[in-house]
Design a protein around this motif. Structure first.
Motif, PDB file in Angstrom:
ATOM      1  N   GLU A  55      33.004  30.853  37.410  1.00  0.00           N
ATOM      2  CA  GLU A  55      32.181  31.519  38.017  1.00  0.00           C
ATOM      3  C   GLU A  55      31.569  31.674  39.201  1.00  0.00           C
ATOM      4  N   GLN A  56      31.587  30.271  39.649  1.00  0.00           N
ATOM      5  CA  GLN A  56      31.274  30.001  41.115  1.00  0.00           C
ATOM      6  C   GLN A  56      32.631  30.325  42.000  1.00  0.00           C
ATOM      7  N   HIS A  57      33.714  29.989  41.584  1.00  0.00           N
ATOM      8  CA  HIS A  57      35.002  30.277  42.314  1.00  0.00           C
ATOM      9  C   HIS A  57      35.112  31.961  42.483  1.00  0.00           C
ATOM     10  N   ILE A  58      34.940  32.506  41.091  1.00  0.00           N
ATOM     11  CA  ILE A  58      35.003  33.856  41.429  1.00  0.00           C
ATOM     12  C   ILE A  58      33.958  34.357  42.363  1.00  0.00           C
ATOM     13  N   GLN A  59      32.822  34.062  42.295  1.00  0.00           N
ATOM     14  CA  GLN A  59      31.785  34.653  43.427  1.00  0.00           C
ATOM     15  C   GLN A  59      32.384  34.366  44.789  1.00  0.00           C
ATOM     16  N   ALA A 107      37.497  36.354  47.759  1.00  0.00           N
ATOM     17  CA  ALA A 107      37.279  37.755  47.982  1.00  0.00           C
ATOM     18  C   ALA A 107      38.108  38.672  47.086  1.00  0.00           C
ATOM     19  N   LEU A 108      39.275  38.185  46.590  1.00  0.00           N
ATOM     20  CA  LEU A 108      40.152  39.043  45.885  1.00  0.00           C
ATOM     21  C   LEU A 108      39.330  39.532  44.665  1.00  0.00           C
ATOM     22  N   ILE A 109      38.551  38.942  43.748  1.00  0.00           N
ATOM     23  CA  ILE A 109      38.120  38.864  42.438  1.00  0.00           C
ATOM     24  C   ILE A 109      36.744  38.887  42.370  1.00  0.00           C
ATOM     25  N   GLY A 155      34.286  41.112  43.190  1.00  0.00           N
ATOM     26  CA  GLY A 155      33.732  42.319  42.419  1.00  0.00           C
ATOM     27  C   GLY A 155      34.331  42.501  41.299  1.00  0.00           C
ATOM     28  N   ALA A 156      35.218  41.886  40.784  1.00  0.00           N
ATOM     29  CA  ALA A 156      35.655  42.027  39.443  1.00  0.00           C
ATOM     30  C   ALA A 156      34.725  41.860  38.211  1.00  0.00           C
ATOM     31  N   GLU A 157      34.808  42.752  37.203  1.00  0.00           N
ATOM     32  CA  GLU A 157      34.080  42.512  36.167  1.00  0.00           C
ATOM     33  C   GLU A 157      34.400  41.438  35.250  1.00  0.00           C
ATOM     34  N   VAL A 158      33.887  40.392  35.355  1.00  0.00           N
ATOM     35  CA  VAL A 158      34.145  39.123  34.551  1.00  0.00           C
ATOM     36  C   VAL A 158      32.678  38.689  33.886  1.00  0.00           C
ATOM     37  N   GLN A 159      32.780  38.263  32.696  1.00  0.00           N
ATOM     38  CA  GLN A 159      31.945  37.985  31.825  1.00  0.00           C
ATOM     39  C   GLN A 159      32.068  36.373  31.245  1.00  0.00           C
ATOM     40  N   PHE A 160      31.012  35.685  30.821  1.00  0.00           N
ATOM     41  CA  PHE A 160      31.132  34.461  30.179  1.00  0.00           C
ATOM     42  C   PHE A 160      30.158  34.562  29.115  1.00  0.00           C
ATOM     43  N   LYS A 219      43.936  26.186  37.627  1.00  0.00           N
ATOM     44  CA  LYS A 219      45.027  27.149  36.773  1.00  0.00           C
ATOM     45  C   LYS A 219      44.398  28.176  36.268  1.00  0.00           C
ATOM     46  N   MET A 220      43.327  28.058  35.764  1.00  0.00           N
ATOM     47  CA  MET A 220      42.662  29.473  34.931  1.00  0.00           C
ATOM     48  C   MET A 220      42.509  30.319  36.125  1.00  0.00           C
ATOM     49  N   LEU A 221      41.704  30.093  37.225  1.00  0.00           N
ATOM     50  CA  LEU A 221      41.456  30.911  38.185  1.00  0.00           C
ATOM     51  C   LEU A 221      42.582  31.626  38.592  1.00  0.00           C
ATOM     52  N   HIS A 222      43.781  30.701  38.971  1.00  0.00           N
ATOM     53  CA  HIS A 222      45.027  31.241  39.527  1.00  0.00           C
ATOM     54  C   HIS A 222      45.565  32.410  38.503  1.00  0.00           C
ATOM     55  N   GLU A 223      45.532  32.152  37.212  1.00  0.00           N
ATOM     56  CA  GLU A 223      45.784  32.992  35.981  1.00  0.00           C
ATOM     57  C   GLU A 223      44.977  34.333  36.030  1.00  0.00           C
ATOM     58  N   LEU A 224      43.725  34.212  36.117  1.00  0.00           N
ATOM     59  CA  LEU A 224      42.938  35.330  35.960  1.00  0.00           C
ATOM     60  C   LEU A 224      43.225  36.135  37.333  1.00  0.00           C
ATOM     61  N   LYS A 225      43.185  35.675  38.549  1.00  0.00           N
ATOM     62  CA  LYS A 225      43.663  36.613  39.731  1.00  0.00           C
ATOM     63  C   LYS A 225      44.956  37.114  39.413  1.00  0.00           C
ATOM     64  N   HIS A 226      45.942  36.374  38.911  1.00  0.00           N
ATOM     65  CA  HIS A 226      47.307  37.203  38.589  1.00  0.00           C
ATOM     66  C   HIS A 226      46.939  38.451  37.560  1.00  0.00           C
ATOM     67  N   ILE A 227      46.274  37.956  36.552  1.00  0.00           N
ATOM     68  CA  ILE A 227      46.042  39.217  35.798  1.00  0.00           C
ATOM     69  C   ILE A 227      45.423  40.373  36.204  1.00  0.00           C
ATOM     70  N   ILE A 228      44.178  40.055  36.906  1.00  0.00           N
ATOM     71  CA  ILE A 228      43.406  41.199  37.525  1.00  0.00           C
ATOM     72  C   ILE A 228      44.282  41.888  38.648  1.00  0.00           C
ATOM     73  N   SER A 229      44.844  41.194  39.448  1.00  0.00           N
ATOM     74  CA  SER A 229      45.758  41.833  40.670  1.00  0.00           C
ATOM     75  C   SER A 229      46.882  42.629  39.996  1.00  0.00           C
ATOM     76  N   SER A 230      47.535  42.154  39.090  1.00  0.00           N
ATOM     77  CA  SER A 230      48.467  43.026  38.417  1.00  0.00           C
ATOM     78  C   SER A 230      48.042  44.244  37.692  1.00  0.00           C
ATOM     79  N   GLU A 231      46.852  44.567  37.735  1.00  0.00           N
ATOM     80  CA  GLU A 231      46.407  45.538  37.114  1.00  0.00           C
ATOM     81  C   GLU A 231      45.491  46.552  38.265  1.00  0.00           C
TER      82      GLU A 231
END
Length: 203
Positions: free
Chosen positions: A92-96, A99-101, A103-108, A190-202
């Motif tokens: 969550e801290q990294h997402i904040q 800049a790429l993600i 604003g993404a809607e990510v919940q924990f 690695k999880m953050l990298h994967e999340l960015k890839h999933i979100i950016s692909s959409e």
């Protein structure tokens, strides 16, 4: 003749030396392109009814654009649970900060498997008050058992101490399992990298 062999050998050596860096780059690209988490090809949606710390009832999934990191655990756990909660905090801290993600809607979402001891006040203090992205949930026994069977968490409440597998699930906005992270997959970067890839692909 001997000179020709030397020239040919030199050319082959140079070619090999030139190919090695290319293979290393391709290998790195291939590894980066691979999923870190377990990719599930299962059309079965994750859906359940849950209660928040205000005892309001909700349906999961709720938001059409929201990804959810879902974890089933208990707050008195001394093994995988505190590691997973800390991992979600770091994500969550990294997402904040990204800049790429940001604003993404990510919940924990933390789903308690020990609602008797994980009281509303304890859950609110340790989970919900951390961030607007964090929420804790309690389920009825029937809903929890059904979710446990679907996610194969193998929750055992018969022992003197609760026991479960400790996987972390990334659920897409439509309720599909996007990734599963086993108890051995604990790399937040690695999880953050994967999340960015999933979100950016959409996007």
């Amino acid at each position: 003749m001997q000179l020709n062999k030397v020239v040919i050998a030199s050319v082959l050596i140079c070619m090999c030396l030139g190919v090695i860096p290319i293979l290393m780059v391709l290998s790195q690209w291939y590894q980066d392109d691979q999923s870190y988490g377990i990719n599930i090809n299962d059309s079965q949606s994750v859906r359940f009814t849950w209660q928040d710390v205000e005892q309001q009832t909700h349906q999961f999934p709720a938001s059409a654009g929201q990804y959810t990191y879902l974890f089933l655990g208990f707050l008195s756990c001394s093994e995988i649970c505190p590691i997973r909660v800390q991992q979600m905090i770091q994500l969550e801290q990294h997402i904040q900060q990204d800049a790429l993600i940001t604003g993404a809607e990510v919940q924990f979402m933390f789903v308690t498997i020990d609602p008797h001891n994980d009281t509303l006040a304890v859950r609110k203090s340790l989970i919900d008050d951390r961030s607007p992205r964090f929420v804790s949930a309690s389920l009825s026994d029937e809903e929890l058992q059904r979710l446990d069977r679907q996610l194969s968490e193998n929750i055992n409440q018969e022992l003197s101490s609760f026991n479960h597998v400790g996987k972390l699930f990334l659920v897409s906005p439509d309720g599909q399992l996007a990734r599963i992270y086993s108890a051995q997959q604990l790399s937040t970067p690695k999880m953050l990298h994967e999340l960015k890839h999933i979100i950016s692909s959409e996007m």
